[in-house]
Design a protein around this motif. Sequence first.
Motif, PDB file in Angstrom:
ATOM      1  N   LYS A 151      37.846  50.217  43.133  1.00  0.00           N
ATOM      2  CA  LYS A 151      38.515  50.330  44.346  1.00  0.00           C
ATOM      3  C   LYS A 151      38.675  49.077  45.162  1.00  0.00           C
ATOM      4  N   GLY A 152      37.698  48.191  45.452  1.00  0.00           N
ATOM      5  CA  GLY A 152      37.779  47.185  46.300  1.00  0.00           C
ATOM      6  C   GLY A 152      36.633  47.337  47.524  1.00  0.00           C
ATOM      7  N   THR A 165      40.366  51.738  52.609  1.00  0.00           N
ATOM      8  CA  THR A 165      40.346  50.315  51.691  1.00  0.00           C
ATOM      9  C   THR A 165      40.453  49.328  52.553  1.00  0.00           C
ATOM     10  N   SER A 168      41.880  45.741  48.451  1.00  0.00           N
ATOM     11  CA  SER A 168      41.882  46.543  47.410  1.00  0.00           C
ATOM     12  C   SER A 168      41.740  45.643  45.952  1.00  0.00           C
ATOM     13  N   ASN A 169      41.393  46.026  45.073  1.00  0.00           N
ATOM     14  CA  ASN A 169      41.227  45.378  43.785  1.00  0.00           C
ATOM     15  C   ASN A 169      42.344  44.485  43.363  1.00  0.00           C
ATOM     16  N   LYS A 170      43.412  45.431  43.677  1.00  0.00           N
ATOM     17  CA  LYS A 170      44.721  44.889  43.069  1.00  0.00           C
ATOM     18  C   LYS A 170      45.166  43.489  44.191  1.00  0.00           C
TER      19      LYS A 170
END
Length: 405
Positions: A151-152, A165, A168-170
Amino acid sequence: MKSESAEINTSASPQITWTGRQIFLVALLPVITCLLFVSSPIDPLPYTFPSPLPRLEAGLKKNTLLQQADRWFEGLLIGPESFAADTNGTIYTGTADGRIFSIKQKGLSLVARTGIDHPQCGSAEFEPRCGRPKGMKIGPDGKLYVVDSYKGLLKVDLDTGDVETVVSNKDGSEGVPFRFLNSMDISSDGIIYFTDSSNKWERRDFRYAVLETRPDGRVIRYDIRTGICRTLLSGLYLANGIALTADEDALLIAEMSIARIRRFYLKGEKAGTSDIFVDNLPGYPDNIKLNTRGNFYVGSGSVRFKGSSPIGSFLDLIGPYPSVKKVIAAVTPLSAYNVFMPKHALVVEINIDGLIVGSLHDPGVVRIGAASEAFEFNGTVFIGHYQSPYLGVLSSATINAERSA
């Protein structure tokens, strides 16, 4: 007249002595031929570990301290790997099914979830959706900061259980997404340091990252005040545990897959550079935590010392041979890799000079199956592991009594 063959003295025939490494490689020859017919999920590099293997002597002398630990919450906490504590004496930990719990006076309470709530949370298949909270620490704002592998970087309001968050991982750092967030620490001035273990493998596939032995891990720096996130150090071998030194002059980073710890300087003449803090460890270093003696407890994902296995350390044996590693990854289910792990739980204690000054053992894993982290707080050492279905609890007084004996 005796025949020539009858005159041969068979007792004088030369004797062949095989080493553990030779036996291992010969036994693998039939398996290696499989490489011609199967594809492998990994693309490993060769790596030769330092030698000889460490011996269990001096600070590593074998003991049974971990066998004196209590087990709390058996069957209720699955995979409590890392811990944090607030000023009120409450302990926090995350579990394999994406939950974050608080522990107070042996009471267990659910704080939050980092992902969905599903009956199959805790399985590898659902791990990315359910989340996997790993490293955590209370920030200067009183919030619980957590790195979740999927999720980050997250922030948890401990009063409401709300999860925010932060990164984020993205989004990742500098345009490079996070893939496998693992451990974290926070400085007194609000800088969060955390590890991204691999740019290729997710947490549920970490065994592939270990076998590949590629330097594709990194350390990330996030400033709570400015919101700026950037990569601080890259080229690390499965960057795992991370800890600030007591004076916050440097970071210690576990390079798990090659059994060493790297030091990154934050201040002074060496600021921005790194060196090897300790190499050739007796185990594969996981989380790193400061203890009350100003030393560092380092958990071990598995062990590699002299006598830990009849054939020698498994990763040491296969390290120089990428083809062997490819075959192993191709034919071995991820769930079966524990068969390669010696039955010995180990935590090492390392001082600021990189010397092993003590250790906690459970030979035969009688009480503690493995120890990813040893977190000391208020006279108690909390012991966790990503697979353990309980929380290990050991009195600091027990450890001190063993040291003074």
